[in-house]
Design an enzyme around this catalytic site. Structure first.
Site, short mmCIF file in Angstrom:
data_model
loop_
_atom_site.label_atom_id
_atom_site.label_comp_id
_atom_site.label_asym_id
_atom_site.label_seq_id
_atom_site.Cartn_x
_atom_site.Cartn_y
_atom_site.Cartn_z
N ARG A 1 12.67 -22.85 -24.26
CA ARG A 1 12.69 -21.67 -24.82
C ARG A 1 11.74 -21.42 -26.22
O ARG A 1 10.38 -20.59 -26.36
CB ARG A 1 13.17 -20.90 -24.12
CG ARG A 1 13.09 -20.72 -22.68
CD ARG A 1 15.40 -19.75 -22.86
NE ARG A 1 14.96 -19.78 -21.36
CZ ARG A 1 16.05 -19.31 -20.63
NH1 ARG A 1 16.75 -19.24 -21.24
NH2 ARG A 1 16.13 -18.81 -19.53
N LYS B 1 19.42 -19.10 0.18
CA LYS B 1 19.91 -17.58 0.14
C LYS B 1 18.93 -16.70 0.47
O LYS B 1 17.75 -16.45 -0.47
CB LYS B 1 20.79 -17.07 -0.18
CG LYS B 1 22.17 -17.50 -0.14
CD LYS B 1 23.45 -16.99 -0.25
CE LYS B 1 24.52 -17.22 -0.83
NZ LYS B 1 24.67 -16.27 -2.47
N GLY C 1 14.22 -21.15 -11.01
CA GLY C 1 14.94 -21.99 -12.02
C GLY C 1 14.77 -23.14 -11.93
O GLY C 1 14.25 -24.57 -11.49
N GLY D 1 14.10 -15.00 -13.86
CA GLY D 1 14.97 -13.17 -12.62
C GLY D 1 12.98 -12.20 -12.84
O GLY D 1 13.29 -11.45 -12.23
P1 AMP Z 1 17.82 -20.80 -5.28
O1 AMP Z 1 18.54 -20.72 -6.26
O2 AMP Z 1 18.26 -19.54 -3.69
O3 AMP Z 1 16.63 -20.89 -5.07
O4 AMP Z 1 18.03 -22.09 -4.10
C1 AMP Z 1 18.80 -23.27 -4.87
C2 AMP Z 1 19.36 -24.34 -4.42
O5 AMP Z 1 19.18 -24.57 -3.35
C3 AMP Z 1 19.55 -25.55 -4.96
O6 AMP Z 1 20.11 -26.04 -5.69
C4 AMP Z 1 19.09 -26.72 -3.81
O7 AMP Z 1 20.03 -27.31 -3.75
C5 AMP Z 1 19.89 -25.43 -2.29
N1 AMP Z 1 19.25 -25.61 -1.09
C6 AMP Z 1 18.54 -25.98 -0.55
N2 AMP Z 1 18.32 -26.67 0.25
C7 AMP Z 1 19.16 -26.15 0.68
C8 AMP Z 1 19.64 -26.44 2.26
N3 AMP Z 1 19.20 -27.45 3.34
N4 AMP Z 1 20.88 -26.81 2.06
C9 AMP Z 1 21.84 -26.57 1.44
N5 AMP Z 1 21.50 -25.64 -0.23
C10 AMP Z 1 20.22 -26.33 -0.01
#
Ligand code: AMP
Length: 397
Positions: free
Chosen positions: A35, A199, A355, A378
């Protein structure tokens, strides 16, 4: 030419909102200075013009006013080094010391102000506080895209105390805004959005907004299993948000109506536990057995996604395809990163943000093979959700 590039800062004091919210270890060493480095071109251009610079930022989330742990003074040695110049410091971002030190600045000099968030007024977007800050400089430069989605005193409210000629984005912010605008408003088709991560609930708004704009939406990562479940498939112990099944079906129906192709992975690397040393196998997503969880996309899904990406002219990527932090489950994310790089080399415009996808392109050394890597997680997400970002609006108004 941009407003910032054409502005001559000679003999002016530029008050720059930077995002120096860097991680520090317990000895106050900076563990990742991305940053800080991101703001250097803006600072150097002003100094080279014969201007002086007043830097303001937040660091961490101080709760009760001034705290040594969150003092920006810890950044002085490193900042002086990367700028190759002395950096002065004001122990308070407003008040006598800040006023005197900024008034005494000579062309080529740099002053860093203490943490803005030592005042509650910063996050509240307090006008009087913003006005006090504004008095320190002749020109306001916002180079903190990471906080552009917040209507804080130093990121948005302050802009009204400068005339339109004397408020502008810095180089980092200009790059972020123009890449994001290009993807959202001037995308060349086919426009493909790749959305991954854990999610569905975190990505609903972005998917809904992209349904109005993209031709293809690739869904990978943990969130894909909620969609597969909604389609009636067995997903074993894969991640699933049971309360989002209706929503997933709703998104699929809307996509059909709008002629947007949603691409769900056809196979997975499944594991018998969520661990780096789990037993794994590659299976079709039609029927994942009980006791197995999908932690990455499989080879057929890689081929399926690569084909779509290769035929795209605009690509937005947010979120990994699997648990890429573990070696056994990084193949899908790496293959997608390579496909995005390949499409970019053939002329597509690609923007990677959020991220984890940024961490992934860095990990696979592909950051310079995509068109733009966004620094604002964000802020970028909110931009692509279709929201107005106060930090951008305040400069443009
Ligand atoms: P996000 O912050 O929502 O973009 O999610 C990123 C996180 O999702 C990372 O830490 C990944 O390890 C996790 N992730 C990606 N694919 C999977 C999966 N199939 N099952 C569980 N966690 C996952």
């Amino acid at each position: 030419m941009s407003k910032f590039s054409t502005h001559n800062f000679n003999n002016q004091k530029a008050l720059i909102r930077v995002d120096f919210n860097v991680p520090l270890d317990d000895q106050f060493n900076i563990t990742d200075d991305t940053r800080i480095r991101a703001a250097i071109p803006t600072i150097k251009k002003i100094l080279a013009d014969g201007g002086s610079v007043i830097l303001m930022s937040h660091l961490g989330r101080p709760k009760d006013g001034p705290t040594d742990k969150y003092s920006l003074k810890h950044l002085i040695p490193h900042l002086s080094k990367v700028l190759s110049t002395d950096v002065q410091f004001a122990n308070d971002c407003i008040g006598e010391e800040a006023i005197q030190k900024s008034a005494a600045l000579k062309p080529g000099q740099v002053l860093l102000l203490e943490n803005l968030r030592f005042y509650k007024q910063e996050e509240k977007g307090d006008e009087a506080f913003a006005e006090k800050l504004s008095k320190l400089g002749d020109v306001y430069v916002n180079d903190a895209f990471g906080t552009a989605h917040r209507a804080h005193a130093s990121t948005a409210i302050i802009a009204k105390f400068f005339t339109p000629e004397n408020r502008m984005f810095g180089l980092l912010m200009e790059g972020e805004v123009s890449s994001a605008e290009k993807v959202l408003h001037n995308a060349e088709n086919p426009f493909t959005a790749i959305i991954g991560g854990a999610k569905v609930s975190d990505k609903i708004l972005i998917i809904e907004n992209l349904l109005q704009r993209a031709n293809n939406i690739i869904i990978g990562g943990g969130m894909a299993y909620t969609f597969l479940k909604a389609l009636g498939k067995e997903i074993g112990s894969s991640l699933c948000e049971l309360d989002k099944l209706d929503l997933a079906n709703d998104i699929l129906a809307k996509a059909k109506e709008k002629n947007v192709a949603i691409h769900l992975p056809v196979d997975s690397i499944v594991a018998d536990k969520f661990a780096a040393d789990a037993n794994t196998k590659e299976v079709s997503n039609d029927n994942i057995e009980t006791g197995w969880m999908g932690l990455d996309i499989g080879a057929k899904a890689v081929a399926q996604f690569t084909d779509v990406i290769n035929n795209s002219k605009t690509i937005l990527w947010n979120g990994p395809m699997g648990v890429f932090e573990m070696e056994k489950f990084q193949g899908g994310t790496k293959a997608v990163a390579l496909a995005v790089a390949e499409a970019t080399s053939k002329g597509a415009f690609s923007l990677v943000g959020g991220g984890d996808s940024v961490a992934a392109v860095n990990q696979f050394n592909l950051a310079d093979k995509v068109s733009y890597v966004s620094t604002g997680g964000g802020a970028m997400l909110e931009y692509f959700e279709g929201k107005v970002l106060p930090g951008i609006a305040a400069i443009k108004e």
